[in-house]
Design a protein around this motif. Structure first.
Motif, PDB file in Angstrom:
ATOM      1  N   LYS A   1     -10.955 -12.049  24.836  1.00  0.00           N
ATOM      2  CA  LYS A   1     -11.191 -11.552  26.012  1.00  0.00           C
ATOM      3  C   LYS A   1      -9.758 -10.530  26.265  1.00  0.00           C
ATOM      4  O   LYS A   1      -9.737  -9.719  27.255  1.00  0.00           O
ATOM      5  CB  LYS A   1     -11.227 -12.516  27.147  1.00  0.00           C
TER       6      LYS A   1
ATOM      7  N   SER B   1     -21.163 -11.872  21.179  1.00  0.00           N
ATOM      8  CA  SER B   1     -20.740 -11.366  22.618  1.00  0.00           C
ATOM      9  C   SER B   1     -19.902 -12.438  23.523  1.00  0.00           C
ATOM     10  O   SER B   1     -19.293 -12.158  24.229  1.00  0.00           O
ATOM     11  CB  SER B   1     -22.264 -10.872  23.463  1.00  0.00           C
ATOM     12  N   ILE B   2     -20.276 -13.712  22.851  1.00  0.00           N
ATOM     13  CA  ILE B   2     -19.375 -14.773  23.568  1.00  0.00           C
ATOM     14  C   ILE B   2     -18.080 -14.561  23.292  1.00  0.00           C
ATOM     15  O   ILE B   2     -17.049 -14.972  24.361  1.00  0.00           O
ATOM     16  CB  ILE B   2     -19.857 -16.270  23.070  1.00  0.00           C
ATOM     17  N   TYR B   3     -17.612 -14.074  22.209  1.00  0.00           N
ATOM     18  CA  TYR B   3     -16.254 -13.664  21.869  1.00  0.00           C
ATOM     19  C   TYR B   3     -15.610 -12.661  22.380  1.00  0.00           C
ATOM     20  O   TYR B   3     -14.316 -12.523  23.019  1.00  0.00           O
ATOM     21  CB  TYR B   3     -15.965 -13.696  20.331  1.00  0.00           C
TER      22      TYR B   3
ATOM     23  N   THR C   1     -19.186  -6.428  17.863  1.00  0.00           N
ATOM     24  CA  THR C   1     -20.262  -7.371  18.083  1.00  0.00           C
ATOM     25  C   THR C   1     -21.044  -6.866  16.986  1.00  0.00           C
ATOM     26  O   THR C   1     -21.841  -7.780  16.390  1.00  0.00           O
ATOM     27  CB  THR C   1     -20.585  -7.335  19.431  1.00  0.00           C
TER      28      THR C   1
ATOM     29  N   VAL D   1     -12.324 -17.412  21.385  1.00  0.00           N
ATOM     30  CA  VAL D   1     -13.034 -17.096  22.532  1.00  0.00           C
ATOM     31  C   VAL D   1     -12.010 -16.696  23.579  1.00  0.00           C
ATOM     32  O   VAL D   1     -12.174 -15.426  24.351  1.00  0.00           O
ATOM     33  CB  VAL D   1     -14.016 -18.177  23.146  1.00  0.00           C
TER      34      VAL D   1
ATOM     35  N   LEU E   1     -24.573 -14.227  19.697  1.00  0.00           N
ATOM     36  CA  LEU E   1     -23.339 -15.098  19.528  1.00  0.00           C
ATOM     37  C   LEU E   1     -22.255 -14.191  19.581  1.00  0.00           C
ATOM     38  O   LEU E   1     -21.080 -14.589  20.197  1.00  0.00           O
ATOM     39  CB  LEU E   1     -23.534 -15.791  18.213  1.00  0.00           C
TER      40      LEU E   1
ATOM     41  N   ASP F   1     -16.202  -8.317  24.140  1.00  0.00           N
ATOM     42  CA  ASP F   1     -17.096  -7.223  24.923  1.00  0.00           C
ATOM     43  C   ASP F   1     -17.322  -6.001  24.087  1.00  0.00           C
ATOM     44  O   ASP F   1     -17.884  -5.026  24.441  1.00  0.00           O
ATOM     45  CB  ASP F   1     -16.627  -6.820  26.346  1.00  0.00           C
TER      46      ASP F   1
END
Length: 432
Positions: free
Chosen positions: A20, A322-324, A331, A16, A320, A326
């Motif tokens: 980013k 999209s947590i990892y 995704t 995660v 789910l 953008d």
């Protein structure tokens, strides 16, 4: 379950926070971890031999036997930890020859250098954990794991992004966080177990020298168990490499879906350990009726739990990933993979739990052969041929996983039924 889940939560946090930074760093962590997980599967497989033997000794109320197994097993784990460290250091150049994006490989190298050092504390932790599991003392490893994860989260935040006085190390920062958290992991668990009054006898050094027979017994159980984990873990590693041939985005998407599926899988692994302990206890007591009843109750339990996870993957397939990251393309690809992952939750959970029960019965060689056939003669060929860009792409890779896991669950279930029926028949003949 929480103790097993903790191993994957370390990877979840890394993924995660690294996600980013972009698709390339996430793909690099994925690629590096493909080697790390291969090494861990080998090491953890050997450590699993400790649990059924300690559980059997506990069922027999033979503390001396339990102490011998624990101390020999811990020494074995330390030796394997050193070997795994050397394996990671010297196998890194292999990544340059696996048709992976060069930028991703270059990013993975410093990450692997640091993670390699964590193999020794990780394996010592496994030795302590499997011993405690064999005595049904599973909560202490859970406490250690929760603490280690909190340390990992904090260090990742400080070192990946360069917060406050700390340097911005990005991928290397994640690796340092993992290393320090694993040193805490083994230290914390050792102190807890050592200070328990009823466990003091297990930490008294053996008067006899090391016994070849005990190492042989540990190897006899540990080696095929390690092969089982390599055969299963190997096909998941193969998905990382196959996804890498489709490009950086495909590899990043594969890593997201793989990390999510791994977390739910660890819940099943926890119940698999439960099966090993409880079946091992009943084997020591020679109560085969209870052995079968207990095993079936665990199989039903894991099937129910994994059904809920399957439903969750389907309903949250777009959220789910999209947590990892953008990146829309990544995704969307990951959400497609989660649909396949939802389907194989059931067979994946069942096969690892049945394996745990068979391990408690100390039946390891036939299940090893079953794992090889299921994953490498059924699953991998499907992944390889349907996972090409002009066929089903990433989804095709995961269809192979579905086929392999389902074949494994069916064959292992038949094996368990055959053995328990044989045990019960033998008991009836003796009673008659």
């Amino acid at each position: 379950m929480l103790g097993q889940l903790g191993h994957i939560l370390v990877g979840f946090v890394d993924n995660v926070m690294i996600g980013k930074l972009g698709a390339a760093p996430l793909a690099a962590v994925s690629l590096g971890n493909s080697l790390v997980m291969f090494a861990l599967f080998l090491g953890i497989g050997f450590s699993f031999a400790i649990t059924p033997l300690v559980a059997e000794a506990d069922g027999e109320e033979d503390r001396t036997k339990g102490r011998q197994i624990f101390q020999h097993g811990l020494l074995m784990c330390g030796f394997i930890g050193v070997l795994l460290l050397l394996f990671l250091v010297f196998s890194k150049p292999i990544l340059f020859y696996l048709d992976q994006p060069l930028a991703v490989v270059n990013l993975a190298m410093p990450y692997l250098n640091i993670i390699a050092l964590s193999m020794l504390p990780m394996m010592l932790f496994q030795g302590l954990k499997q011993f405690a599991d064999g005595l049904s003392l599973t909560k202490y490893a859970m406490y250690a794991t929760i603490g280690a994860n909190l340390i990992n989260v904090l260090l990742n935040y400080l070192l990946i992004y360069g917060v406050w006085i700390f340097p911005r190390l990005e991928i290397e920062g994640a690796a340092i966080g993992t290393l320090i958290s694993r040193i805490f992991l083994v230290s914390f668990l050792f102190i807890i177990l050592f200070k328990k009054p009823k466990l003091k006898p297990y930490f008294v050094l053996m008067k006899k020298s090391l016994q070849k027979l005990i190492f042989k017994k540990l190897f006899h159980l540990g080696f095929p168990t390690a092969l089982q984990m390599i055969f299963e873990g190997g096909i998941f590693t193969a998905t990382v490499l196959l996804a890498g041939t489709l490009g950086t985005n495909a590899q990043a998407a594969n890593q997201i879906a793989l990390n999510l599926a791994s977390m739910t899988f660890m819940i099943a692994v926890g119940l698999g350990v439960t099966a090993t302990i409880r079946v091992g206890n009943q084997k020591g007591k020679k109560d085969y009726v209870s052995l079968k009843r207990i095993a079936y109750s665990i199989f039903i339990q894991v099937f129910t739990i994994m059904s809920f996870f399957a439903l969750g993957f389907i309903l949250l397939k777009d959220f789910l990933p999209s947590i990892y990251i953008d990146d829309i393309e990544v995704t969307q690809m990951a959400s497609q993979l989660l649909i396949v992952a939802a389907i194989f939750q059931l067979s994946d959970g069942l096969q690892v739990t049945i394996l745990g029960a068979l391990r408690g019965m100390q039946d390891v060689w036939i299940p090893t052969l079953i794992c090889f056939v299921a994953y490498w003669m059924i699953g991998f060929p499907i992944s390889f041929f349907t996972g090409k860009a002009d066929v089903f792409s990433s989804v095709g890779i995961w269809l192979g996983l579905l086929a392999g896991l389902t074949a494994s669950a069916i064959m292992l279930f038949f094996r368990f039924n055959y053995l328990t029926k044989k045990m019960l028949t033998k008991t009836k003949h003796k009673a008659a």
